[in-house]
Design an enzyme around this catalytic site. Structure first.
Site, PDB file in Angstrom:
ATOM      1  N   ARG A 155      -8.351 -12.035  -0.497  1.00 21.30           N
ATOM      2  CA  ARG A 155      -7.702 -11.374   0.638  1.00 21.30           C
ATOM      3  C   ARG A 155      -6.507 -12.190   1.121  1.00 21.30           C
ATOM      4  O   ARG A 155      -5.528 -11.656   1.583  1.00 21.30           O
ATOM      5  CB  ARG A 155      -8.706 -11.213   1.776  1.00 21.30           C
ATOM      6  CG  ARG A 155      -9.735 -10.175   1.462  1.00 21.30           C
ATOM      7  CD  ARG A 155     -10.741 -10.028   2.586  1.00 21.30           C
ATOM      8  NE  ARG A 155     -11.697  -8.997   2.254  1.00 21.30           N
ATOM      9  CZ  ARG A 155     -12.723  -9.182   1.467  1.00 21.30           C
ATOM     10  NH1 ARG A 155     -12.946 -10.363   0.937  1.00 21.30           N
ATOM     11  NH2 ARG A 155     -13.547  -8.190   1.187  1.00 21.30           N
TER      12      ARG A 155
ATOM     13  N   ARG B 288       0.768  10.826  20.293  1.00 17.01           N
ATOM     14  CA  ARG B 288      -0.173  11.892  20.683  1.00 17.01           C
ATOM     15  C   ARG B 288      -0.169  12.072  22.198  1.00 17.01           C
ATOM     16  O   ARG B 288      -0.137  13.197  22.701  1.00 17.01           O
ATOM     17  CB  ARG B 288      -1.586  11.528  20.217  1.00 17.01           C
ATOM     18  CG  ARG B 288      -1.780  11.711  18.739  1.00 17.01           C
ATOM     19  CD  ARG B 288      -3.188  11.317  18.316  1.00 17.01           C
ATOM     20  NE  ARG B 288      -3.366  11.551  16.899  1.00 17.01           N
ATOM     21  CZ  ARG B 288      -3.977  10.714  16.076  1.00 17.01           C
ATOM     22  NH1 ARG B 288      -4.493   9.582  16.518  1.00 17.01           N
ATOM     23  NH2 ARG B 288      -4.090  11.013  14.793  1.00 17.01           N
TER      24      ARG B 288
ATOM     25  N   GLY C  45       0.849  -1.199   0.000  1.00 17.32           N
ATOM     26  CA  GLY C  45       0.000   0.000   0.000  1.00 17.32           C
ATOM     27  C   GLY C  45       0.881   1.243   0.000  1.00 17.32           C
ATOM     28  O   GLY C  45       0.557   2.258   0.597  1.00 17.32           O
TER      29      GLY C  45
ATOM     30  N   ASP D 224      -1.098   6.679  18.911  1.00 14.68           N
ATOM     31  CA  ASP D 224      -1.741   7.047  20.179  1.00 14.68           C
ATOM     32  C   ASP D 224      -0.684   7.416  21.219  1.00 14.68           C
ATOM     33  O   ASP D 224      -0.872   8.346  22.013  1.00 14.68           O
ATOM     34  CB  ASP D 224      -2.598   5.875  20.682  1.00 14.68           C
ATOM     35  CG  ASP D 224      -3.633   5.470  19.650  1.00 14.68           C
ATOM     36  OD1 ASP D 224      -4.264   6.369  19.072  1.00 14.68           O
ATOM     37  OD2 ASP D 224      -3.795   4.266  19.406  1.00 14.68           O
TER      38      ASP D 224
ATOM     39  N   MET E 289       0.646   9.597  11.038  1.00 12.91           N
ATOM     40  CA  MET E 289       0.613   8.126  11.056  1.00 12.91           C
ATOM     41  C   MET E 289       1.884   7.558  10.429  1.00 12.91           C
ATOM     42  O   MET E 289       2.457   6.583  10.925  1.00 12.91           O
ATOM     43  CB  MET E 289      -0.632   7.609  10.317  1.00 12.91           C
ATOM     44  CG  MET E 289      -0.772   6.102  10.363  1.00 12.91           C
ATOM     45  SD  MET E 289      -0.778   5.431  12.058  1.00 12.91           S
ATOM     46  CE  MET E 289      -2.527   5.256  12.359  1.00 12.91           C
TER      47      MET E 289
ATOM     48  N   ILE F  90      -1.270  -1.415   9.989  1.00 13.77           N
ATOM     49  CA  ILE F  90      -1.714  -0.055  10.311  1.00 13.77           C
ATOM     50  C   ILE F  90      -3.145   0.164   9.829  1.00 13.77           C
ATOM     51  O   ILE F  90      -3.884   0.978  10.363  1.00 13.77           O
ATOM     52  CB  ILE F  90      -0.775   0.982   9.643  1.00 13.77           C
ATOM     53  CG1 ILE F  90       0.662   0.768  10.124  1.00 13.77           C
ATOM     54  CG2 ILE F  90      -1.215   2.405   9.928  1.00 13.77           C
ATOM     55  CD1 ILE F  90       1.693   1.524   9.310  1.00 13.77           C
ATOM     56  N   GLY F  91      -3.524  -0.591   8.773  1.00 13.38           N
ATOM     57  CA  GLY F  91      -4.824  -0.379   8.130  1.00 13.38           C
ATOM     58  C   GLY F  91      -5.974  -0.459   9.122  1.00 13.38           C
ATOM     59  O   GLY F  91      -6.107  -1.425   9.863  1.00 13.38           O
ATOM     60  N   ASN F  92      -6.808   0.569   9.117  1.00 14.40           N
ATOM     61  CA  ASN F  92      -7.947   0.623  10.044  1.00 14.40           C
ATOM     62  C   ASN F  92      -9.128  -0.201   9.569  1.00 14.40           C
ATOM     63  O   ASN F  92      -9.261  -0.439   8.382  1.00 14.40           O
ATOM     64  CB  ASN F  92      -8.401   2.084  10.195  1.00 14.40           C
ATOM     65  CG  ASN F  92      -7.660   2.771  11.316  1.00 14.40           C
ATOM     66  OD1 ASN F  92      -7.411   2.186  12.345  1.00 14.40           O
ATOM     67  ND2 ASN F  92      -7.312   4.038  11.110  1.00 14.40           N
TER      68      ASN F  92
ATOM     69  N   HIS G 246      -7.067   0.694  19.121  1.00 17.62           N
ATOM     70  CA  HIS G 246      -6.802   1.930  18.372  1.00 17.62           C
ATOM     71  C   HIS G 246      -8.105   2.488  17.790  1.00 17.62           C
ATOM     72  O   HIS G 246      -8.294   2.502  16.581  1.00 17.62           O
ATOM     73  CB  HIS G 246      -5.769   1.669  17.268  1.00 17.62           C
ATOM     74  CG  HIS G 246      -5.491   2.889  16.428  1.00 17.62           C
ATOM     75  ND1 HIS G 246      -4.904   4.022  16.928  1.00 17.62           N
ATOM     76  CD2 HIS G 246      -5.756   3.159  15.126  1.00 17.62           C
ATOM     77  CE1 HIS G 246      -4.810   4.935  15.977  1.00 17.62           C
ATOM     78  NE2 HIS G 246      -5.326   4.439  14.866  1.00 17.62           N
TER      79      HIS G 246
ATOM     80  N   ARG H 173      -1.807   7.495   0.815  1.00 16.26           N
ATOM     81  CA  ARG H 173      -1.477   8.760   1.499  1.00 16.26           C
ATOM     82  C   ARG H 173      -0.574   8.562   2.710  1.00 16.26           C
ATOM     83  O   ARG H 173       0.162   9.468   3.089  1.00 16.26           O
ATOM     84  CB  ARG H 173      -2.760   9.456   1.931  1.00 16.26           C
ATOM     85  CG  ARG H 173      -3.508  10.022   0.751  1.00 16.26           C
ATOM     86  CD  ARG H 173      -4.752  10.703   1.219  1.00 16.26           C
ATOM     87  NE  ARG H 173      -5.520  11.167   0.071  1.00 16.26           N
ATOM     88  CZ  ARG H 173      -6.658  11.827   0.164  1.00 16.26           C
ATOM     89  NH1 ARG H 173      -7.161  12.104   1.347  1.00 16.26           N
ATOM     90  NH2 ARG H 173      -7.307  12.208  -0.909  1.00 16.26           N
TER      91      ARG H 173
HETATM   92  C1  LMR Z   1      -5.525   8.081  13.404  1.00 13.11           C
HETATM   93  O1  LMR Z   1      -5.542   7.717  14.587  1.00 13.11           O
HETATM   94  O2  LMR Z   1      -5.285   9.251  13.087  1.00 13.11           O
HETATM   95  C2  LMR Z   1      -5.782   7.087  12.323  1.00 13.11           C
HETATM   96  O3  LMR Z   1      -6.174   5.866  12.853  1.00 13.11           O
HETATM   97  C3  LMR Z   1      -6.706   7.561  11.264  1.00 13.11           C
HETATM   98  C4  LMR Z   1      -8.118   7.816  11.723  1.00 13.11           C
HETATM   99  O4  LMR Z   1      -9.027   7.484  10.939  1.00 13.11           O
HETATM  100  O5  LMR Z   1      -8.348   8.339  12.796  1.00 13.11           O
END
Ligand code: LMR
Length: 318
Positions: A108, A160, A29, A157, A233, A124-126, A182, A33
């Site tokens: 998949r 932040r 991927g 996280d 990210m 990492i993919g949400n 997450h 972005r």
């Molecule tokens: C984030 O924490 O910034 C990422 O998981 C992207 C999101 O959709 O919040």
């Protein structure tokens, strides 16, 4: 120099580089972005000798923008499902910044079957709370599941949490553990365990917890439909990947938070501090003492997390 499929130039470079020291990292991927800044930062990481960039579109272009300057890793581009196997062969660390859209004929499972038993995978993919359980099921089906080597990335996280704690307390350096998962209330900062020790008022604790839990949403809203926190990210993903590589190298005492298969709670997956080593997440740490505010937060986090994990498992078993 003719580059037909985006990999001609880079493959030549890879062969020329031969047995250079360092790790081989693949980004699945890479043209997205998050993938693009992640690729740039990983190329500059001195622990990386070869960087494979895979995507279903645009991988050749992204690769070309990175092969024309030197430091540090040699970059190879891989486009589309027929090149996925080559992209993942011989790789030490696979970083998946996004859920790659499938092309006709691609299952998949294709993303996980190849080399999956060998590499450490950073997902990492949400939604990470569901994609990690999905990936675990897919690995199990492929007979390549090693729970220690599948890590959901929750580093953003932690990044932040550190930033917001520093700005609240006006001290420069902190270690703030963030456990759970997450997404929203599953992101549980343990402010009572901040190092060096620091006390917060009730209002500060509520403000910080809220801000850390909603840091992603804040960016999504500010970008107003144009995406999420892609650059931060990418930064956090590189910080975590670097820790994984130091662990793979055999460095002692590499400890970070990650969402992994776990017995710390009754849930099959949970984010806590883990020690990263040659085998991936080699040691999973307990939560440690929680205060009342955190105990309440933990219960909320577990309820939401249980549903997200179940959703992932049911999705893949359908
Ligand atoms: C984030 O924490 O910034 C990422 O998981 C992207 C999101 O959709 O919040």
């Amino acid at each position: 120099m003719k580059v037909e499929d985006g990999s001609t130039l880079s493959r030549t470079d890879c062969r020329a580089k031969g047995g250079a020291p360092g790790f081989k990292v693949a980004i699945v991927g890479a043209a997205g972005r998050i993938g693009q800044p992640l690729a740039m930062l990983m190329k500059m990481n001195p622990l990386v000798s070869v960087l494979h960039l895979y995507d279903v579109v645009n991988a050749p272009g992204v690769t070309l923008t990175l092969v024309t300057w030197t430091p540090v890793a040699v970059v190879c581009g891989f486009l589309g499902q027929p090149q996925l196997e080559s992209a993942l062969t011989g790789i030490d660390l696979v970083i998946i910044p996004t859920v790659v859209p499938r092309k006709p004929g691609m299952t998949r499972d294709d993303l996980f079957n190849i080399n999956a038993g060998i590499a450490v995978v950073n997902l990492i993919g949400n939604p990470v709370n569901s994609t990690v359980p999905i990936a675990a099921e897919v690995f199990k089906k492929a007979g390549t599941y090693d729970p220690k080597r599948l890590l959901g990335v929750t580093m953003l996280d932690v990044v932040r949490a550190n930033t917001f704690v520093v700005s609240t307390s006006r001290t420069s350096l902190f270690d703030v553990p963030v456990v759970g998962g997450h997404a929203g209330v599953t992101i549980l900062p343990l402010l009572s365990q901040v190092k060096p020790p620091c006390s917060f008022t009730k209002e500060e604790t509520e403000y910080l917890t809220n801000r850390i839990q909603n840091g992603g949403t804040e960016v999504v809203e500010a970008k107003a439909g144009a995406g999420s926190a892609t650059l931060s990210m990418a930064y956090a993903a590189v910080k975590f990947a670097d820790a994984c590589l130091r662990g793979l190298r055999g460095d002692a005492g590499v400890v970070e938070c990650a969402f992994v298969a776990s017995e710390v709670t009754e849930l099959p997956f949970f984010a806590t501090k883990v020690r990263l080593g040659r085998g991936g997440a080699e040691e999973i740490y307990q939560l440690g003492p929680l205060n009342e505010y955190e105990r309440v937060g933990l219960e909320k986090a577990k309820t939401e997390l249980a549903a997200s994990i179940q959703k992932g498992v049911s999705f893949i078993k359908k």
